[in-house]
Design a protein around this motif. Structure first.
Motif, PDB file in Angstrom:
ATOM      1  N   ALA A 101      44.342  41.732  41.077  1.00 32.07           N
ATOM      2  CA  ALA A 101      44.410  42.951  41.730  1.00 32.07           C
ATOM      3  C   ALA A 101      43.821  42.717  43.299  1.00 32.07           C
ATOM      4  CB  ALA A 101      43.639  44.180  41.195  1.00 32.07           C
ATOM      5  N   THR A 106      44.800  45.437  46.218  1.00 31.00           N
ATOM      6  CA  THR A 106      44.698  46.909  45.758  1.00 31.00           C
ATOM      7  C   THR A 106      43.637  46.943  44.846  1.00 31.00           C
ATOM      8  OG1 THR A 106      45.967  48.432  44.656  1.00 31.00           O
ATOM      9  CG2 THR A 106      46.046  46.380  43.663  1.00 31.00           C
ATOM     10  N   ASN A 111      42.177  52.848  39.036  1.00 27.33           N
ATOM     11  CA  ASN A 111      43.294  52.910  39.740  1.00 27.33           C
ATOM     12  C   ASN A 111      44.705  53.349  38.636  1.00 27.33           C
ATOM     13  OD1 ASN A 111      46.103  52.599  41.033  1.00 27.33           O
ATOM     14  ND2 ASN A 111      45.438  50.324  41.527  1.00 27.33           N
ATOM     15  N   ALA A 118      49.409  47.581  39.070  1.00 32.41           N
ATOM     16  CA  ALA A 118      48.285  48.606  38.547  1.00 32.41           C
ATOM     17  C   ALA A 118      48.517  48.674  37.086  1.00 32.41           C
ATOM     18  CB  ALA A 118      48.418  50.161  39.183  1.00 32.41           C
ATOM     19  N   VAL A 193      46.492  54.998  46.943  1.00 31.18           N
ATOM     20  CA  VAL A 193      46.157  54.591  45.670  1.00 31.18           C
ATOM     21  C   VAL A 193      45.471  55.981  45.121  1.00 31.18           C
ATOM     22  CG1 VAL A 193      44.754  53.267  44.219  1.00 31.18           C
ATOM     23  CG2 VAL A 193      46.210  52.357  46.112  1.00 31.18           C
TER      24      VAL A 193
END
Length: 337
Positions: A101, A106, A111, A118, A193
């Motif tokens: 990730a 991210t 998440n 994700a 996000v």
């Protein structure tokens, strides 16, 4: 080179899958350290590579300790080997998901997006987190039902594993620590996000301390999680130190005295862990304790010091034993690591 050769020889009989896990984790930590310097991307004002760096180092240290610990089992060694192997695989998957990730810029935890990155991380966590908890519980039970060395060492391992298990349970609370309502943040790529939960309590994305990123504006369950997870290293280091000091102080040569001191330290450490958890759950930053928290810490410190003083006073009044102490060279090396 002599020291390195000695260390390598000492580790030949250790649990190999866990040794492989530790090697991978420490290598990952070094790569992430380079990434912090070379990559300027940020997540909530923190370099993206800091999180996998911390996870890699923590997992490596714990896996190395378990690798040594499993050699101390006298019963259930085959079961211990399989438990250690499951832990090693699950650990690589979990920390690998965090690093994956981060590389994609991210969030790994909390998440709730539905993009491929994700979803991959969510899937890995759904299969990887519970084995870490269950294998630690099973290994703790194996250690609990047998002696894994002298009394001090056995007590240190039992208390350390118990606190590690408690720290993992605390980690499970993190998913609900900031409530069920989602919030939208921006990742390192500028994409929105949706996060549900958070490390901070009262201020889920609060301003963090350098490196640890522990919240300075709200409670943070990562603090007791860290303390509990590494209790076993602290208690093993104390056990090794007492073992070395026993060569100079006759009253420490009685393993019962060393075991009592380790027991007092374990109770004090448990008290600190409990106060840190209580403080975090109240939404209070570890760097801004209120009066109630300070009183609780003072009570734990007073109890620990008084108990240690009582053990030492009693031990120094007794006649010294003839020769019940045996230096634990391998313990000293393992605790130092």
């Amino acid at each position: 080179m002599t020291l390195l050769t000695t260390a390598v020889r000492a580790m030949r009989g250790w649990h190999r899958p866990l040794l492989a896990n530790a090697t991978l984790m420490f290598t990952l930590a070094l790569v992430c350290a380079a990434g912090v310097l070379a990559d300027d991307r940020l997540l909530l004002d923190e370099p993206i590579w800091v999180k996998p760096l911390k996870f890699g180092f923590a997992m490596g240290a714990y896996a190395l300790t378990l690798s040594w610990l499993l050699t101390k089992l006298r019963r259930g060694r085959r079961l211990g080997w399989w438990l250690g192997t499951v832990f090693a695989v699950a650990g690589v998957l979990d920390v690998g998901a965090v690093a994956y990730a981060a590389a994609r810029g991210t969030f790994s935890h909390f998440n709730e997006n539905t993009d491929p990155v994700a979803r991959t991380v969510q899937t890995v966590f759904s299969f990887g987190i519970m084995p870490l908890l269950l294998t630690t519980l099973a290994i703790a039970i194996l250690v609990l039902i047998q002696r894994t060395g002298d009394r001090a060492l056995t007590r240190a391992l039992r208390a350390g594993l118990g606190l590690a298990l408690a720290s993992m349970i605390v980690a499970l609370w993190l998913s609900q620590s900031s409530g069920p309502r989602p919030r939208t943040v921006t990742d390192a790529n500028g994409h929105a996000v949706s996060l549900v939960g958070g490390h901070g309590i009262g201020d889920p994305d609060g301003h963090g301390m350098p490196l640890t990123d522990w919240s300075t504006t709200g409670g943070d369950l990562r603090v007791p999680h860290f303390a509990g997870l590494h209790a076993i290293q602290v208690l093993l280091f104390l056990t090794a130190t007492l073992s070395v000091l026993a060569a100079r102080h006759a009253w420490l040569r009685d393993e019962r005295v060393r075991a009592r001191l380790v027991g007092v330290a374990a109770l004090g450490y448990t008290g600190v862990f409990a106060v840190l958890s209580w403080q975090a759950k109240r939404g209070q930053s570890v760097v801004h304790p209120d009066r109630a928290t300070l009183i609780a810490f003072a009570a734990v410190a007073a109890f620990t010091l008084a108990s240690a003083a009582a053990v030492l006073t009693t031990a120094r009044r007794r006649p010294a034993p003839q020769a019940t102490h045996e230096p634990h060279a391998e313990l000293s090396g393992a605790a130092a690591r």
